[in-house]
Design a protein around this motif. Structure first.
Motif, PDB file in Angstrom:
ATOM      1  N   TYR A 243      -5.544   6.151  -0.786  1.00  0.00           N
ATOM      2  CA  TYR A 243      -4.517   5.117  -0.757  1.00  0.00           C
ATOM      3  C   TYR A 243      -4.753   4.110  -1.881  1.00  0.00           C
ATOM      4  O   TYR A 243      -5.881   3.911  -2.336  1.00  0.00           O
ATOM      5  CB  TYR A 243      -4.511   4.380   0.584  1.00  0.00           C
TER       6      TYR A 243
ATOM      7  N   TYR B  42       0.833  -1.193   0.000  1.00  0.00           N
ATOM      8  CA  TYR B  42       0.000   0.000   0.000  1.00  0.00           C
ATOM      9  C   TYR B  42       0.874   1.251   0.000  1.00  0.00           C
ATOM     10  O   TYR B  42       2.025   1.247   0.416  1.00  0.00           O
ATOM     11  CB  TYR B  42      -0.950   0.005   1.193  1.00  0.00           C
ATOM     12  N   ARG B  43       0.260   2.318  -0.495  1.00  0.00           N
ATOM     13  CA  ARG B  43       0.953   3.609  -0.554  1.00  0.00           C
ATOM     14  C   ARG B  43      -0.090   4.713  -0.671  1.00  0.00           C
ATOM     15  O   ARG B  43      -1.222   4.478  -1.066  1.00  0.00           O
ATOM     16  CB  ARG B  43       1.902   3.678  -1.758  1.00  0.00           C
ATOM     17  N   TRP B  44       0.349   5.932  -0.323  1.00  0.00           N
ATOM     18  CA  TRP B  44      -0.482   7.097  -0.584  1.00  0.00           C
ATOM     19  C   TRP B  44      -0.614   7.273  -2.081  1.00  0.00           C
ATOM     20  O   TRP B  44       0.301   6.986  -2.844  1.00  0.00           O
ATOM     21  CB  TRP B  44       0.156   8.359  -0.003  1.00  0.00           C
TER      22      TRP B  44
ATOM     23  N   GLN C  59       2.253   9.296  -3.473  1.00  0.00           N
ATOM     24  CA  GLN C  59       3.618   8.837  -3.244  1.00  0.00           C
ATOM     25  C   GLN C  59       3.938   7.666  -4.171  1.00  0.00           C
ATOM     26  O   GLN C  59       3.059   6.921  -4.603  1.00  0.00           O
ATOM     27  CB  GLN C  59       3.808   8.400  -1.795  1.00  0.00           C
ATOM     28  N   SER C  60       5.244   7.533  -4.450  1.00  0.00           N
ATOM     29  CA  SER C  60       5.675   6.412  -5.292  1.00  0.00           C
ATOM     30  C   SER C  60       6.219   5.255  -4.467  1.00  0.00           C
ATOM     31  O   SER C  60       6.247   4.118  -4.941  1.00  0.00           O
ATOM     32  CB  SER C  60       6.759   6.888  -6.272  1.00  0.00           C
ATOM     33  N   SER C  61       6.693   5.529  -3.236  1.00  0.00           N
ATOM     34  CA  SER C  61       7.237   4.456  -2.403  1.00  0.00           C
ATOM     35  C   SER C  61       6.105   3.624  -1.817  1.00  0.00           C
ATOM     36  O   SER C  61       5.067   4.152  -1.406  1.00  0.00           O
ATOM     37  CB  SER C  61       8.097   5.038  -1.279  1.00  0.00           C
ATOM     38  N   THR C  62       6.313   2.326  -1.801  1.00  0.00           N
ATOM     39  CA  THR C  62       5.282   1.387  -1.358  1.00  0.00           C
ATOM     40  C   THR C  62       5.717   0.710  -0.058  1.00  0.00           C
ATOM     41  O   THR C  62       6.884   0.342   0.108  1.00  0.00           O
ATOM     42  CB  THR C  62       5.036   0.321  -2.441  1.00  0.00           C
ATOM     43  N   SER C  63       4.775   0.545   0.853  1.00  0.00           N
ATOM     44  CA  SER C  63       5.010  -0.195   2.100  1.00  0.00           C
ATOM     45  C   SER C  63       4.337  -1.557   1.984  1.00  0.00           C
ATOM     46  O   SER C  63       3.423  -1.762   1.179  1.00  0.00           O
ATOM     47  CB  SER C  63       4.439   0.566   3.290  1.00  0.00           C
TER      48      SER C  63
ATOM     49  N   SER D  84       7.777  -1.049   6.052  1.00  0.00           N
ATOM     50  CA  SER D  84       8.107  -0.591   4.701  1.00  0.00           C
ATOM     51  C   SER D  84       9.015  -1.584   4.019  1.00  0.00           C
ATOM     52  O   SER D  84       9.758  -2.328   4.660  1.00  0.00           O
ATOM     53  CB  SER D  84       8.819   0.767   4.753  1.00  0.00           C
TER      54      SER D  84
ATOM     55  N   ALA E 194       1.561   3.320   6.805  1.00  0.00           N
ATOM     56  CA  ALA E 194       2.441   2.147   6.768  1.00  0.00           C
ATOM     57  C   ALA E 194       2.829   1.718   8.170  1.00  0.00           C
ATOM     58  O   ALA E 194       3.188   2.521   9.010  1.00  0.00           O
ATOM     59  CB  ALA E 194       3.683   2.476   5.975  1.00  0.00           C
TER      60      ALA E 194
END
Length: 573
Positions: free
Chosen positions: A515, A487-489, A492-496, A572, A569
């Motif tokens: 999300y 999941y991620r915002w 945002q590009s980074s994923t948790s 991560s 998150a």
């Protein structure tokens, strides 16, 4: 006022009082005849603000005035001429424009004045009863014109004596000259050093210094004044400088490698413009490290960049002192600095030991080995791993290499549930050594191909609860060990990611963000197929909290629906 013999009435210096009705009466013995006409007297046209001669600089813009007084009962026409030719304001509108804004003004604006705009401007004013004109001269000052007749009077190996005639100064005295040169090897025209170093505007000869011997040159001259730099002259004739001893040595002298009993020496060739003459070549000098006597080889080719010395006495990977000199028809030049080059190596003579391989997933395996147990005669620069499927031929095997002392590597992009054979060799610049014993490893079954389905999410207070159907692996797939929730915002590009061995997960999340979430199974064979992205939109506080009681929301996703969610998150990637 006079009357001519033919009956015409002549009035000299007409004034307003002469206006009125005039009747001509003619009489003879047969009778009398008459004719009456009216004389209308108009105010004369006079130029009140004539154009004035001006002195301007290239690039400026000016207005030449032409303002008149005239009888307003008459139409008036303004025209301008430049050096005797009428100005066409439509065709030459980039530079010329009529301005003034009233019928008694015919001013001329000249924009972005160039040298070609210097000359005589005449304003012509015409009515139905009179015409007059006023003129002005425009002087335009600009950078000098190109010098003329650039001549090479004398040339040596490194100098050239030049002379030229000045071009037009365009009404601003020439203050200096600059000389430029061009060769077949230069990128366009380049400024050159001269004697005198600074050439003033009254000097028409100079000596160019610092030229390369045996190179064809052409020269041109550029004049300058306080306004700017002018156009260059036409190029001079092409002349070649005289020959001289070579002065530039080869760069990057090095070498190494090759076959057994060889000493390989390499270098960068000297560019043609630095060879200083015909008959250019190289002298290669080398000796075993620590010895006194040099061995020399002459290579009579300007393009030579490599020399190989072969002799059974050359021991593997032994150091030699090496230098490379230059020569041409004028004689010998200098040698490059001495450098150390090693003779050819002998390939490793012993195989790696203790080969071991293990499967990491359906697509990856890892291979381990140890350095050869016995001492090698050839140094080891790294290792080469060869691998192939049992169904394939060994000669079609793929290979990967490691560098240095690394004794393990990962092999990727393999097929699942497949038997692979592997062997390892040591290598150096001479080649590869003997192969280790072959080891076998079978990749794991592929991960589940079916993504999680029937995903349901519920929101309550600050929590999101996700549920999905269990994924069942096929017979030829690895068993599901658990699930990954990514999941991620939305912004945002980074994923948790969090992992669970259940088919549900509870997430504590704020409701003020969108999300995106995905769920996929994982197994010994790796990660399985991911669900489609789920988007959960942000929910207002009033809606999320309800009126004193928790509010619940449910949404079931079909296989083709897409939903995104807002999550905070816990862990991560």
């Amino acid at each position: 006022i006079t009357v001519s013999e033919d009956g015409n009435l002549r009035i000299i210096n007409v004034t307003k009082s002469d206006a009125g009705s005039y009747t001509c009466i003619a009489t003879n013995h047969f009778g009398t005849a008459s004719s009456t006409g009216n004389l209308v007297v108009k105010d004369p046209t006079r130029v009140m603000v004539p154009p004035s001669s001006m002195d301007v600089t290239v690039g400026e813009s000016i207005v030449l005035p032409c303002q008149v007084t005239h009888d307003h009962s008459l139409d008036i026409v303004f025209t301008w001429s430049f050096n005797g030719h009428l100005i066409d304001f439509d065709r030459d509108g980039d530079h010329f424009e009529r301005v003034g804004g009233q019928d008694s003004a015919g001013d001329l604006m000249i924009r972005n004045i160039q040298l070609k705009h210097a000359g005589k401007y005449v304003c012509m004013v015409q009515t139905s009863v009179d015409r007059l004109s006023a003129a002005a001269d425009l002087i335009v000052r600009g950078p000098p014109g190109p010098p003329e007749a650039v001549t090479i009077d004398e040339i040596t190996d490194t100098t050239a004596q030049l002379s030229w005639r000045p071009g037009p100064d365009n009404h601003s005295p020439i203050t200096m000259y600059v000389i430029q040169a061009r060769t077949p090897f230069s990128v366009g025209w380049q400024a050159v050093n001269t004697v005198p170093e600074l050439i003033d505007g009254k000097t028409f000869t100079a000596t160019v210094v610092g030229l390369n011997p045996w190179v064809e040159y052409e020269f041109r001259t550029v004049a300058a004044n306080v306004i700017g730099i002018g156009e260059p002259s036409r190029p001079s004739e092409k002349r070649r400088t005289e020959e001289a001893l070579p002065e530039v040595t080869p760069a990057n002298v090095s070498g190494g490698g090759g076959s057994k009993s060889e000493l390989v020496i390499t270098w960068e060739t000297v560019p043609e413009e630095l060879q200083n003459g015909r008959g250019f070549g190289y002298v290669v000098a080398f000796r075993p490290y620590g010895k006194m006597i040099w061995m020399l080889t002459v290579l009579a080719s300007a393009d030579a960049s490599r020399y190989v010395f072969r002799n059974e006495s050359v021991r593997p990977f032994s150091p030699f002192e090496v230098k490379v000199g230059v020569f041409n028809n004028k004689g010998e030049g200098p040698f490059s600095p001495t450098t150390v080059v090693y003779s050819a190596e002998e390939e490793p003579t012993k195989p790696p030991a203790s080969i071991f391989a293990r499967s990491l997933s359906a697509t990856d395996i890892e291979v381990f080995w140890a350095s050869p147990l016995e001492k090698n005669r050839g140094r080891i620069q790294g290792y080469e791993v060869k691998y192939w499927r049992h169904e394939d031929k060994e000669e079609n095997a793929r290979k990967i290499r490691t560098v240095g002392n690394q004794t393990s590597t990962k092999i990727t992009n393999l097929k699942g549930s497949a038997l692979y054979h592997l062997a390892v060799k040591a290598y150096n610049s001479a080649g590869t050594g003997p192969s280790s014993a072959t080891v076998n490893v079978t990749t794991r079954k592929p991960p589940p191909s079916q993504p999680p389905g029937n995903i349901i999410w519920n929101s309550s207070d600050s929590k999101i609860i996700l549920n999905w159907d269990q994924v069942k692996a096929l017979d030829n797939e690895s068993e599901v060990k658990g699930y990954k929730v990514l999941y991620r915002w939305n912004r945002q590009s980074s994923t948790s990611v969090i992992e669970t061995n259940k088919t549900s997960v509870e997430l504590s999340l704020p409701f003020d963000e969108d999300y995106i979430i995905e769920i996929k199974p994982f197994s010994d064979g790796g990660d399985g197929s991911s669900s489609e992205q789920i988007r959960i939109p942000k929910i207002s506080n009033a809606y999320a909290r309800g009126s004193g009681a928790s509010t619940s929301n449910a949404c079931t996703l079909s296989a083709i629906s897409t939903i995104m969610i807002s999550l905070t998150a816990r862990s991560s990637l």
